[in-house]
Design an enzyme around this catalytic site. Structure first.
Site, PDB file in Angstrom:
ATOM      1  N   GLU A 154      76.949 102.189  92.128  1.00  0.00           N
ATOM      2  CA  GLU A 154      78.199 102.005  93.169  1.00  0.00           C
ATOM      3  C   GLU A 154      77.400 100.882  94.213  1.00  0.00           C
ATOM      4  O   GLU A 154      77.342 101.270  95.475  1.00  0.00           O
ATOM      5  CB  GLU A 154      78.397 103.402  93.872  1.00  0.00           C
ATOM      6  CG  GLU A 154      78.862 104.257  92.918  1.00  0.00           C
ATOM      7  CD  GLU A 154      79.613 105.519  93.900  1.00  0.00           C
ATOM      8  OE1 GLU A 154      79.213 105.777  95.231  1.00  0.00           O
ATOM      9  OE2 GLU A 154      80.121 106.203  93.169  1.00  0.00           O
ATOM     10  N   HIS A 169      69.845 103.852  92.589  1.00  0.00           N
ATOM     11  CA  HIS A 169      70.965 105.000  93.089  1.00  0.00           C
ATOM     12  C   HIS A 169      70.446 104.894  94.631  1.00  0.00           C
ATOM     13  O   HIS A 169      70.300 105.901  95.134  1.00  0.00           O
ATOM     14  CB  HIS A 169      70.786 106.272  92.558  1.00  0.00           C
ATOM     15  CG  HIS A 169      72.210 106.890  92.781  1.00  0.00           C
ATOM     16  ND1 HIS A 169      73.081 107.484  91.512  1.00  0.00           N
ATOM     17  CD2 HIS A 169      72.585 107.291  93.961  1.00  0.00           C
ATOM     18  CE1 HIS A 169      73.756 108.114  92.228  1.00  0.00           C
ATOM     19  NE2 HIS A 169      73.790 107.971  93.619  1.00  0.00           N
ATOM     20  N   TYR A 177      86.711 109.806  92.222  1.00  0.00           N
ATOM     21  CA  TYR A 177      86.788 110.824  93.024  1.00  0.00           C
ATOM     22  C   TYR A 177      88.112 111.237  93.479  1.00  0.00           C
ATOM     23  O   TYR A 177      88.769 112.235  93.708  1.00  0.00           O
ATOM     24  CB  TYR A 177      86.048 110.916  94.196  1.00  0.00           C
ATOM     25  CG  TYR A 177      84.430 111.125  93.572  1.00  0.00           C
ATOM     26  CD1 TYR A 177      83.409 110.210  93.357  1.00  0.00           C
ATOM     27  CD2 TYR A 177      83.862 112.383  93.664  1.00  0.00           C
ATOM     28  CE1 TYR A 177      82.111 110.399  92.987  1.00  0.00           C
ATOM     29  CE2 TYR A 177      82.751 112.572  93.002  1.00  0.00           C
ATOM     30  CZ  TYR A 177      81.749 111.705  92.750  1.00  0.00           C
ATOM     31  OH  TYR A 177      80.532 111.967  92.251  1.00  0.00           O
ATOM     32  N   GLU A 197      80.690 109.733  87.054  1.00  0.00           N
ATOM     33  CA  GLU A 197      80.692 110.626  88.339  1.00  0.00           C
ATOM     34  C   GLU A 197      82.309 111.020  88.444  1.00  0.00           C
ATOM     35  O   GLU A 197      83.052 110.171  88.511  1.00  0.00           O
ATOM     36  CB  GLU A 197      80.220 110.205  89.598  1.00  0.00           C
ATOM     37  CG  GLU A 197      78.692 110.064  89.566  1.00  0.00           C
ATOM     38  CD  GLU A 197      78.142 109.632  90.850  1.00  0.00           C
ATOM     39  OE1 GLU A 197      78.954 110.058  91.809  1.00  0.00           O
ATOM     40  OE2 GLU A 197      77.078 108.963  90.996  1.00  0.00           O
ATOM     41  N   ARG A 238      72.615 112.186  83.276  1.00  0.00           N
ATOM     42  CA  ARG A 238      72.458 110.917  83.972  1.00  0.00           C
ATOM     43  C   ARG A 238      71.825 111.109  85.331  1.00  0.00           C
ATOM     44  O   ARG A 238      72.111 111.851  86.097  1.00  0.00           O
ATOM     45  CB  ARG A 238      73.929 110.384  84.386  1.00  0.00           C
ATOM     46  CG  ARG A 238      73.855 109.137  85.096  1.00  0.00           C
ATOM     47  CD  ARG A 238      75.223 108.503  85.625  1.00  0.00           C
ATOM     48  NE  ARG A 238      75.020 107.340  86.562  1.00  0.00           N
ATOM     49  CZ  ARG A 238      75.555 107.396  87.785  1.00  0.00           C
ATOM     50  NH1 ARG A 238      76.246 108.230  88.141  1.00  0.00           N
ATOM     51  NH2 ARG A 238      75.350 106.205  88.278  1.00  0.00           N
ATOM     52  N   ASN A 270      82.779 105.576  88.540  1.00  0.00           N
ATOM     53  CA  ASN A 270      82.810 106.945  89.271  1.00  0.00           C
ATOM     54  C   ASN A 270      84.179 107.082  89.807  1.00  0.00           C
ATOM     55  O   ASN A 270      84.636 106.165  90.649  1.00  0.00           O
ATOM     56  CB  ASN A 270      81.780 107.042  90.311  1.00  0.00           C
ATOM     57  CG  ASN A 270      80.414 106.894  89.739  1.00  0.00           C
ATOM     58  OD1 ASN A 270      80.216 107.057  88.336  1.00  0.00           O
ATOM     59  ND2 ASN A 270      79.552 106.632  90.689  1.00  0.00           N
TER      60      ASN A 270
HETATM   61  N1  LIG Z   1      80.364 111.525  98.032  1.00  0.00           N
HETATM   62  N2  LIG Z   1      80.276 111.938  97.204  1.00  0.00           N
HETATM   63  C1  LIG Z   1      79.542 112.584  96.043  1.00  0.00           C
HETATM   64  C2  LIG Z   1      78.650 111.365  95.066  1.00  0.00           C
HETATM   65  C3  LIG Z   1      77.380 111.185  95.870  1.00  0.00           C
HETATM   66  O1  LIG Z   1      76.660 112.234  95.730  1.00  0.00           O
HETATM   67  C4  LIG Z   1      76.728 110.136  94.610  1.00  0.00           C
HETATM   68  O2  LIG Z   1      75.314 109.947  95.045  1.00  0.00           O
HETATM   69  C5  LIG Z   1      77.263 108.852  94.613  1.00  0.00           C
HETATM   70  O3  LIG Z   1      77.205 108.011  93.409  1.00  0.00           O
HETATM   71  C6  LIG Z   1      78.821 108.903  94.869  1.00  0.00           C
HETATM   72  O4  LIG Z   1      79.434 109.120  95.703  1.00  0.00           O
HETATM   73  C7  LIG Z   1      79.664 110.038  95.102  1.00  0.00           C
END
Ligand SMILES: N#[N+]C[C@@H]1[C@@H](O)[C@H](O)[C@@H](O)[C@@H]2O[C@H]12
Length: 448
Positions: A167, A122, A294, A352, A78, A292
């Site tokens: 996001e 992005h 985390y 993610e 991706r 995504n």
């Molecule tokens: N913070 N963090 C790591 C990660 C970031 O590096 C990504 O670009 C985003 O899509 C999402 O926030 C996650």
């Protein structure tokens, strides 16, 4: 001995990155400025004065990086396209050199049996469009749809997995409400407008895809499940507000045709009355949802916190992320099961999931050991499987990230990669987490 776990036979194991975080050479070969080349050039915006000028030099090392993915046995990759490489002014003339870069990458991925999964946006908006209002200008839905059309026409068929936005919540919260991310605004009235236009642009791009595309398109949202710190009514209410603001602000309009009522409560006079027809555009049918994940958030009422009046209660075992993201794999299971309960049985991809820990320097054996990330990855993959066992139609998982990269305003210090990058030499060294992930892919999870 727990019974071995198996994922669905065609489960798509891959990794994820984004253009500005890994490519470098943001202005090469006719590319235009983006809001991130501008932001990075503004003193104090990115930690340690780091920029994406070189990053992982992927713009020149793409072939080596595809070979690295192949060596790990990845089935998918991706990545995002930099809008301002394709349309340097955001609209108008196509920069063929920009097309050529991504065409080489896509063809190399396909030649190595790796499914390209392309994200249209992005976070790196062309600066020329920001000068015209960017996400605050309603016309951006058309600008984005025109940009998407260029890529659909050039790559659909080689690219069979399209994502409109990555996001939108972070774009809005970070770029327009609180300001730590480009374009760095802090404005209660701008945030809802930017957020709504992101969703309109998403819908406009999906509409174009339905005219000319033949494969799959979806949206990627970050979901952070919210848990009340207590059963006090004000903590319950705070948790509801936080869930509405971060999670349902995007999924409800896309799947239910309206915003959560809490948003009017949060934004008050700054929350417009949206035209009904906008939700017809936003609610285009999707082929999948990307999530995504985390961490979770434990919420309590905090009167002084603007504008949500919510505070997160710090938990125990956390990653080394700035705000101490708790390692909470159960939150991944809960997120996936809750999505299915609330929005239905759409195919889901975890687009993610990863963690940042301080990686010890190369051990004397030359191997990069990252035990905390290995532990976190194993727990998250078990949580993923638990969701499948509870009926979630989970189709794939992209680990964030393939490479250590530019963690936006936190710079290069926050390393999320399963492959270590020496940013002086550009040497890539697979960490223990990469070796584990390669085994997971090869055994379809049975090694866990
Ligand atoms: N913070 N963090 C790591 C990660 C970031 O590096 C990504 O670009 C985003 O899509 C999402 O926030 C996650």
């Amino acid at each position: 001995m727990s019974k071995p776990i198996h994922f669905p036979p065609d489960f798509l194991w891959g990794s994820a990155t984004s253009a500005y975080q890994i490519e470098g050479a943001p202005l090469a070969d006719g590319a235009g400025h983006s809001i991130w080349t501008r932001f990075a050039a503004t003193p104090g915006k990115i930690a340690n004065g780091d920029t994406g000028d070189i990053a992982c030099d992927h713009y020149h090392r793409w072939r080596e990086d595809v070979a690295l993915m192949r060596s790990l046995g990845l089935k998918a990759y991706r990545f995002s396209v930099s809008w301002s490489r394709i349309l340097p002014q955001g609209t108008g003339a196509v920069n063929e050199a920009g097309i050529a870069f991504y065409e080489k990458l896509i063809d190399e991925l396909l030649a190595n049996g790796i499914e390209p999964m392309l994200t249209l946006y992005h976070w790196d908006l062309p600066a020329a469009l920001d000068d015209r209002g960017g996400w605050l200008n309603p016309a951006i839905a058309d600008w984005f749809a025109d940009y998407a059309r260029v890529l659909f026409e050039r790559f659909d068929g080689r690219v069979c997995f399209w994502t409109t936005l990555n996001e939108p919540w972070v774009v809005t919260d970070g770029g327009y409400l609180h300001g730590p991310l480009a374009p760095g605004h802090r404005n209660l009235y701008e945030a809802p407008i930017a957020s709504h236009n992101l969703l309109r642009a998403h819908g406009a791009a999906v509409k174009v895809y339905r005219e000319i595309g033949k494969h799959r398109i979806g949206l990627v949202v970050n979901i952070e499940p919210k848990y009340p710190a207590s059963d006090e009514p004000q903590d319950i209410a705070a948790t509801r507000r936080a869930d509405a603001y971060m999670n349902r602000q995007y999924l409800d309009p896309v799947f239910h045709g309206h915003y959560p009522a809490e948003l009017k409560e949060i934004f008050g006079a700054a929350w417009p009355d949206w035209p009904r027809e906008d939700f017809d555009l936003i609610g285009q049918k999707l082929d999948y949802i990307g999530i995504n994940y985390y961490t979770r958030s434990v919420c309590r009422h905090e009167e002084t916190n603007w504008p949500l009046k919510v505070a997160a209660v710090r938990q125990t075992q956390s990653t080394h992320m700035e705000t101490g993201w708790e390692v909470f794999p159960q939150g991944l299971t809960d997120t996936l099961v809750e999505f299915r309960r609330r929005y239905g049985d759409l195919p889901v991809y975890v687009m993610e999931n990863g963690s940042t820990f301080y990686d010890p320097p190369n051990a004397e054996d030359g191997q990069m050991h990252d035990p905390l990330r290995v532990d976190c990855l194993k727990k998250n993959l078990h949580a993923l499987h638990a969701a499948i066992e509870q009926g979630v139609d989970l189709r794939g998982y992209m680990v964030w990230s393939l490479l250590d990269n530019l963690e936006w305003s936190l710079g290069f210090a926050k390393r999320f990669g399963i492959v270590h990058v020496n940013f002086e030499t550009q040497q890539r060294t697979p960490k223990d987490s990469a070796l584990l992930y390669a085994q997971v892919v090869a055994s379809n999870g049975a090694c866990l």
